[in-house]
Design an enzyme around this catalytic site. Structure first.
Site: not given
Ligand code: SF4
Length: 355
Positions: A84, A104, A157-158, A189, A212-213, A292
């Site tokens: 994507e 992921c 994905g990471e 990220s 990302s927390l 979202n």
């Protein structure tokens, strides 16, 4: 292939190295999609290339254009896996959000991509090609882009589990004979792969970093982002501090915090988050990201006044906070929504979560 790899490749087939540079420019600067279009190459060489090599491996399966101009693509790899990409036009620049993996392996509870599991890590070419496809679709093949292009590795994905191909893709995209999108225009990220944060701190020519927390305590983060069990907040924030100390002028380092109604968005969570960052003497700003909404999800976006109250508490404790405007909601332009919706429809699964 990088420019140097292409030079070696054509030399191995008996052609001078500069032909490799020509092909690199044709693929990346001119964004051509077939050897046939490279009319500055000898015809017989083009025919030989077409027999042995390919200029593209991704196929656009679906394309959606949102009311706000955001374009979203669901592509398929040569082995039929979903990729994507989102193109976000803004007044002064375009931003392309690309994927580093198909699916992921991380299990973030608020993310639909997580439901796919890891299908495969993308190679460098598959990352670069997403950008070429999006730019060609927005502006036409080979047309100069009217604005600068920023990239964010925030799709499926990471990225830090795709570290080598990601770094190679960034080097290819930075080449002045190609796309010429330098690392300074790229933000990566991560959900918190600590060893790679530390490795990035030692790399000179690197992209901006976002972490990302999603939660201010280990207890909550273990639930929302299970990677926290491997690298808990104390370790993660110590790595962040090391990274922050390595920052050079002009580099950006941010935290991302997705706000989930009633889950991580209370006044107490805001105070805990501010105290956590202050305790680790971290000065990075916090981007508050409205979640979202989607019917299938147990999570809902925080109401606007809650977002503002959360932001005000952070600011009252000296933490810089910004609210990110959601884009392309009408085409599900959030991490992982499209591929997972498709896959879920295909296999008839019931989805519990969307991000
Ligand atoms: S939020 Fe990102 S890291 Fe987490 S599961 Fe989804 S794609 Fe992976």
């Amino acid at each position: 292939m990088s420019k140097q790899e292409l030079e070696l490749y054509v030399e191995a087939s008996g052609e001078p190295a500069y032909r490799g540079r020509q092909i690199f420019g044709a693929l990346h600067r001119r964004r051509l999609r077939s050897f046939d279009e490279m009319t500055d190459l000898p015809k017989d060489f083009r025919a030989r290339l077409a027999e042995r090599a390919t200029t593209s491996t991704l196929n656009v399966e679906s394309r959606y254009v949102a009311e706000d101009g955001t374009r979203r693509y669901l592509m398929k790899t040569h082995d039929n896996l979903p990729v994507e990409t989102v193109f976000i036009p803004e007044e002064r620049r375009d931003t392309i959000c690309f994927s580093s993996q198909s699916g992921c392996p991380l299990q973030c509870d608020f993310c639909l991509t997580a439901k796919l599991g890891l299908l495969r890590t993308l190679d460098a070419g598959e990352m670069v090609e997403q950008i070429i496809v999006a730019l060609n679709d927005a502006y036409g093949v080979g047309t100069r882009t009217p604005r600068g292009t920023n990239l964010v590795a925030m799709g499926a994905g990471e990225p830090f589990l795709a570290f080598e191909p990601l770094m190679k893709a960034l080097r290819i995209m930075a080449d002045p004979d190609g796309l010429h999108i330098v690392p300074n225009r790229v933000t990566v990220s991560t959900a918190g792969v600590v060893p790679k944060i530390i490795e990035l701190a030692s790399i000179a020519d690197r992209p901006h970093l976002a972490i990302s927390l999603a939660a201010p305590t280990d207890e909550l983060r273990d639930r929302l982002m299970p990677i926290n069990k491997r690298w808990p907040l104390k370790e993660l924030l110590a790595a962040c501090k090391e990274f922050e100390e390595s920052l050079k002028p002009g580099e950006r380092f941010t935290f991302e915090y997705v706000l989930l109604d009633g889950v991580n968005d209370t006044d107490e969570h805001a105070r805990q988050l501010a105290n956590l960052l202050n305790r680790h003497e971290l000065h990075a700003k916090v981007n508050l990201i409205p979640h979202n909404p989607a019917d299938e999800l147990p999570y809902r976006p925080s109401p606007e006044e809650r977002v503002e109250a959360f932001k005000a508490i952070l600011e009252s404790k000296g933490v810089r906070a910004f609210v990110r405007r959601p884009r392309g909601r009408d085409i599900y332009a959030a991490c992982g929504q499209l591929a997972a919706r498709r896959v879920s429809n295909a296999v008839g699964q019931t989805l519990h979560q969307l991000s």
